[in-house]
Write a protein that holds these residues in place. Structure first.
Motif, PDB file in Angstrom:
ATOM      1  N   ALA A  56       0.829  -1.208   0.000  1.00  0.00           N
ATOM      2  CA  ALA A  56       0.000   0.000   0.000  1.00  0.00           C
ATOM      3  C   ALA A  56       0.862   1.257   0.000  1.00  0.00           C
ATOM      4  CB  ALA A  56      -0.928  -0.005   1.216  1.00  0.00           C
ATOM      5  N   PHE A  57       1.971   1.250   0.738  1.00  0.00           N
ATOM      6  CA  PHE A  57       2.891   2.392   0.739  1.00  0.00           C
ATOM      7  C   PHE A  57       3.388   2.670  -0.680  1.00  0.00           C
ATOM      8  CE2 PHE A  57       3.677   1.808   5.414  1.00  0.00           C
ATOM      9  CZ  PHE A  57       3.413   3.116   5.786  1.00  0.00           C
ATOM     10  N   ASN A  58       3.732   1.604  -1.401  1.00  0.00           N
ATOM     11  CA  ASN A  58       4.254   1.775  -2.751  1.00  0.00           C
ATOM     12  C   ASN A  58       3.173   2.181  -3.733  1.00  0.00           C
ATOM     13  OD1 ASN A  58       7.319   0.842  -3.265  1.00  0.00           O
ATOM     14  ND2 ASN A  58       6.499  -0.140  -1.439  1.00  0.00           N
ATOM     15  N   MET A  59       1.938   1.719  -3.503  1.00  0.00           N
ATOM     16  CA  MET A  59       0.831   2.200  -4.335  1.00  0.00           C
ATOM     17  C   MET A  59       0.573   3.680  -4.050  1.00  0.00           C
ATOM     18  SD  MET A  59      -1.897  -0.970  -4.548  1.00  0.00           S
ATOM     19  CE  MET A  59      -2.028  -1.288  -2.776  1.00  0.00           C
ATOM     20  N   GLY A  60       0.760   4.079  -2.788  1.00  0.00           N
ATOM     21  CA  GLY A  60       0.648   5.493  -2.424  1.00  0.00           C
ATOM     22  C   GLY A  60       1.726   6.315  -3.099  1.00  0.00           C
ATOM     23  N   ASN A  61       2.914   5.737  -3.218  1.00  0.00           N
ATOM     24  CA  ASN A  61       4.029   6.392  -3.906  1.00  0.00           C
ATOM     25  C   ASN A  61       3.648   6.687  -5.356  1.00  0.00           C
ATOM     26  OD1 ASN A  61       6.462   7.129  -5.091  1.00  0.00           O
ATOM     27  ND2 ASN A  61       7.650   5.576  -4.057  1.00  0.00           N
ATOM     28  N   ALA A  62       3.157   5.657  -6.045  1.00  0.00           N
ATOM     29  CA  ALA A  62       2.823   5.799  -7.468  1.00  0.00           C
ATOM     30  C   ALA A  62       1.619   6.716  -7.681  1.00  0.00           C
ATOM     31  CB  ALA A  62       2.552   4.426  -8.062  1.00  0.00           C
ATOM     32  N   SER A  63       0.546   6.504  -6.902  1.00  0.00           N
ATOM     33  CA  SER A  63      -0.682   7.294  -7.098  1.00  0.00           C
ATOM     34  C   SER A  63      -0.484   8.749  -6.684  1.00  0.00           C
ATOM     35  CB  SER A  63      -1.839   6.676  -6.314  1.00  0.00           C
ATOM     36  OG  SER A  63      -1.555   6.643  -4.926  1.00  0.00           O
ATOM     37  N   GLY A  64       0.269   8.970  -5.600  1.00  0.00           N
ATOM     38  CA  GLY A  64       0.528  10.338  -5.147  1.00  0.00           C
ATOM     39  C   GLY A  64       1.296  11.133  -6.182  1.00  0.00           C
ATOM     40  N   ALA A  65       2.334  10.511  -6.747  1.00  0.00           N
ATOM     41  CA  ALA A  65       3.134  11.188  -7.777  1.00  0.00           C
ATOM     42  C   ALA A  65       2.288  11.481  -9.016  1.00  0.00           C
ATOM     43  CB  ALA A  65       4.334  10.323  -8.141  1.00  0.00           C
ATOM     44  N   TYR A  66       1.455  10.514  -9.413  1.00  0.00           N
ATOM     45  CA  TYR A  66       0.628  10.693 -10.616  1.00  0.00           C
ATOM     46  C   TYR A  66      -0.399  11.810 -10.415  1.00  0.00           C
ATOM     47  CZ  TYR A  66      -2.961   9.862 -14.119  1.00  0.00           C
ATOM     48  OH  TYR A  66      -3.885  10.032 -15.115  1.00  0.00           O
ATOM     49  N   LEU A  67      -1.148  11.754  -9.306  1.00  0.00           N
ATOM     50  CA  LEU A  67      -2.202  12.733  -9.064  1.00  0.00           C
ATOM     51  C   LEU A  67      -1.632  14.142  -8.894  1.00  0.00           C
ATOM     52  CD1 LEU A  67      -4.447  10.653  -6.634  1.00  0.00           C
ATOM     53  CD2 LEU A  67      -4.970  11.278  -9.002  1.00  0.00           C
ATOM     54  N   ALA A  68      -0.472  14.244  -8.247  1.00  0.00           N
ATOM     55  CA  ALA A  68       0.148  15.561  -8.057  1.00  0.00           C
ATOM     56  C   ALA A  68       0.658  16.127  -9.369  1.00  0.00           C
ATOM     57  CB  ALA A  68       1.301  15.448  -7.058  1.00  0.00           C
ATOM     58  N   GLY A  69       0.913  15.266 -10.334  1.00  0.00           N
ATOM     59  CA  GLY A  69       1.366  15.729 -11.640  1.00  0.00           C
ATOM     60  C   GLY A  69       0.253  16.319 -12.494  1.00  0.00           C
ATOM     61  N   LEU A  70      -1.006  16.016 -12.158  1.00  0.00           N
ATOM     62  CA  LEU A  70      -2.137  16.495 -12.964  1.00  0.00           C
ATOM     63  C   LEU A  70      -2.264  18.024 -12.972  1.00  0.00           C
ATOM     64  CD1 LEU A  70      -4.870  13.809 -12.143  1.00  0.00           C
ATOM     65  CD2 LEU A  70      -3.414  13.972 -14.178  1.00  0.00           C
ATOM     66  N   PRO A  71      -2.170  18.713 -11.821  1.00  0.00           N
ATOM     67  CA  PRO A  71      -2.247  20.183 -11.867  1.00  0.00           C
ATOM     68  C   PRO A  71      -1.137  20.795 -12.726  1.00  0.00           C
ATOM     69  CG  PRO A  71      -2.450  19.398  -9.612  1.00  0.00           C
ATOM     70  CD  PRO A  71      -2.063  18.222 -10.443  1.00  0.00           C
ATOM     71  N   ILE A  72       0.039  20.191 -12.694  1.00  0.00           N
ATOM     72  CA  ILE A  72       1.147  20.696 -13.510  1.00  0.00           C
ATOM     73  C   ILE A  72       0.807  20.534 -14.994  1.00  0.00           C
ATOM     74  CG2 ILE A  72       3.604  20.441 -14.043  1.00  0.00           C
ATOM     75  CD1 ILE A  72       3.978  19.263 -11.244  1.00  0.00           C
ATOM     76  N   ALA A  73       0.247  19.365 -15.328  1.00  0.00           N
ATOM     77  CA  ALA A  73      -0.120  19.096 -16.723  1.00  0.00           C
ATOM     78  C   ALA A  73      -1.179  20.077 -17.226  1.00  0.00           C
ATOM     79  CB  ALA A  73      -0.632  17.661 -16.860  1.00  0.00           C
ATOM     80  N   PHE A  74      -2.053  20.537 -16.324  1.00  0.00           N
ATOM     81  CA  PHE A  74      -3.108  21.479 -16.708  1.00  0.00           C
ATOM     82  C   PHE A  74      -2.683  22.943 -16.534  1.00  0.00           C
ATOM     83  CE2 PHE A  74      -5.734  17.666 -16.072  1.00  0.00           C
ATOM     84  CZ  PHE A  74      -6.502  17.711 -17.238  1.00  0.00           C
ATOM     85  N   GLY A  75      -1.403  23.140 -16.208  1.00  0.00           N
ATOM     86  CA  GLY A  75      -0.845  24.482 -16.169  1.00  0.00           C
ATOM     87  C   GLY A  75      -1.071  25.268 -14.891  1.00  0.00           C
ATOM     88  N   TYR A  76      -1.363  24.595 -13.782  1.00  0.00           N
ATOM     89  CA  TYR A  76      -1.635  25.303 -12.525  1.00  0.00           C
ATOM     90  C   TYR A  76      -0.389  25.577 -11.685  1.00  0.00           C
ATOM     91  CZ  TYR A  76      -6.643  24.821 -13.197  1.00  0.00           C
ATOM     92  OH  TYR A  76      -7.917  24.926 -13.686  1.00  0.00           O
ATOM     93  N   GLY A  77       0.746  25.005 -12.045  1.00  0.00           N
ATOM     94  CA  GLY A  77       1.976  25.295 -11.311  1.00  0.00           C
ATOM     95  C   GLY A  77       2.337  24.217 -10.308  1.00  0.00           C
ATOM     96  N   ILE A  78       3.625  24.178  -9.960  1.00  0.00           N
ATOM     97  CA  ILE A  78       4.177  23.128  -9.100  1.00  0.00           C
ATOM     98  C   ILE A  78       3.678  23.228  -7.665  1.00  0.00           C
ATOM     99  CG2 ILE A  78       6.346  22.210  -8.149  1.00  0.00           C
ATOM    100  CD1 ILE A  78       7.640  23.157 -10.835  1.00  0.00           C
ATOM    101  N   VAL A  79       3.371  24.451  -7.194  1.00  0.00           N
ATOM    102  CA  VAL A  79       2.926  24.601  -5.798  1.00  0.00           C
ATOM    103  C   VAL A  79       1.660  23.810  -5.512  1.00  0.00           C
ATOM    104  CG1 VAL A  79       4.024  26.833  -5.383  1.00  0.00           C
ATOM    105  CG2 VAL A  79       1.717  26.750  -6.363  1.00  0.00           C
ATOM    106  N   TYR A  80       0.874  23.533  -6.564  1.00  0.00           N
ATOM    107  CA  TYR A  80      -0.390  22.823  -6.364  1.00  0.00           C
ATOM    108  C   TYR A  80      -0.187  21.330  -6.071  1.00  0.00           C
ATOM    109  CZ  TYR A  80      -3.024  26.960  -7.559  1.00  0.00           C
ATOM    110  OH  TYR A  80      -3.570  28.224  -7.534  1.00  0.00           O
TER     111      TYR A  80
END
Length: 399
Positions: A338-362
């Motif tokens: 579960a920790f490793n799934m959290g690693n993968a999902s957290g990184a992926y979901l946090a990358g979505l605001p960047i992909a939509f142009g909202y900036g790294i702080v998000y």
């Protein structure tokens, strides 16, 4: 006195194994450029080696724990560390993308089972009421790896060859093998646990709720940690060499948080300690988003987030062990998946605001949402438990 001394040595053996696992999991991030250049692949392709390791953890944790349920913990831990040592050493000999990808997958397979079985062993070696502190000693190896092992492994990989980093992991694996063989006592197989099948353990609905809690709640930390480098360089405007120092600060925070979390599990129930940790994590990540442009405050927050993030480690492991009665090693190992799934999902979901142009702080805001979502899951588990208790009391009274 001799028993206490031997138990401390056994916990130290688990910590050495944890150090090796922490080293191989995170050192790859520091040598991605060297690996990609040597193998003639892109940086994103080299990032697949991180994902392959995580996939190995997810697959291997329940599989190996189930297969080794009839072996003594000492024998199982020894065999897991043989596997770990062999495939990490072979990773240093890989000559192409496909071979290293496969070897990284195989290297990750013993990770979850080692920590899962090790956590149960740690509780059996502990004095009554000190179980969480014993688990924290085992996990201290992983946190110390972030402070000492990963910087050394990264330096060796950059100065000589990325293969040397994996040979270092293999050397630590040999140290862990020797310490387990010499210091780990022969703890017998729990007969009641033997009778509980893997399938029965997997039917435990509360266990699955706890797995969801770990995946989503700790995903909040990984949402921040995965993008800490661009946060420091692009948002705070600090030079790239500062990232290494920031990672060490976060690692030092993890060391402190690991033992603080063990204390919290003693002061509160494990699940309540998890709720407190995730609540504070969510709040601090929001603050981190607001002050990210200030380099001094951002570095201070890097240490603080490191502390808070690892206060959850020992309590969540204790909560899982208590939830999965009769199949403790299975539940404990699945929690590592579960920790490793959290690693993968957290990184992926946090990358979505960047992909939509909202900036790294998000990325920090995404982390906060995940952490608070973990709190809601914990509240739901407590409510269901309370209802079950009331139902059982009513049934007892009616009888």
């Amino acid at each position: 006195m001799d028993t206490i001394k031997s138990n401390k040595k056994a916990l130290f053996a688990l910590a050495i194994g944890g150090f090796g696992i922490g080293l191989t999991e995170f050192v790859i991030m520091g040598i991605l450029t060297e690996v990609s250049g040597s193998l003639g692949i892109t940086i994103p392709q080299a990032g697949h080696f991180i994902a392959a390791y995580a996939l190995g953890v997810v697959v291997g944790a329940p599989l190996l724990t189930g297969l080794g349920s009839k072996l003594t913990p000492k024998k199982m831990l020894f065999l897991l560390m043989i596997w770990f040592t062999v495939f990490n050493t072979l990773s240093g000999l890989a000559t192409g993308y496909n071979s290293l990808l496969f070897l990284r997958f195989l290297s990750g397979i013993p990770h979850g089972a080692f920590f899962g079985i090790g956590a149960v062993v740690a509780t059996k070696l502990a004095k009554k009421g000190k179980e969480a502190q014993s688990i924290a000693i085992m996990f201290s190896g992983l946190t110390v790896a972030n402070v000492i092992g990963v910087p050394i492994g990264t330096y060796l990989g950059q100065q000589f060859s990325w293969s040397v980093s994996f040979y270092l992991v293999g050397f630590v694996g040999l140290l862990a093998l020797g310490s387990i063989y010499l210091w780990m006592p022969k703890i017998g197989v729990d007969k009641t646990e033997e009778k509980v099948s893997v399938m029965k353990g997997l039917k435990n609905t509360e266990l699955w709720a706890m797995i969801a809690l770990t995946t989503i709640g700790t995903g909040g930390f990984f949402a921040w940690y995965s993008y800490v480098a661009p946060l420091i360089t692009d948002v705070a405007g600090l030079p790239s060499y500062v990232v290494g120092y920031a990672m060490m600060l976060a690692g030092l925070g993890m060391v402190v948080g690991n033992f603080l979390g063990a204390k919290m599990a003693d002061w509160f129930s494990p699940l309540k300690a998890v709720m407190i940790s995730l609540s504070v994590m969510g709040a601090v990540l929001i603050v981190n988003m607001l002050i990210a442009t200030n380099p001094y405050l951002l570095m201070a927050m890097t240490f603080l987030i490191g502390v808070i993030s690892f206060t959850v480690s020992a309590p969540i492991q204790m909560a899982i062990i208590k939830t999965s009665k009769g199949s403790e090693m299975l539940g404990s190992s699945m929690n590592q998946s579960a920790f490793n799934m959290g690693n993968a999902s957290g990184a992926y979901l946090a990358g979505l605001p960047i992909a939509f142009g909202y900036g790294i702080v998000y990325t920090s805001l995404v982390g906060a949402v995940l952490a608070f979502s973990g709190v809601l899951i914990a509240v739901a588990i407590l409510i269901v438990r309370k209802r079950k208790e009331i139902k059982h009391k009513k049934m007892a009274m009616s009888c």
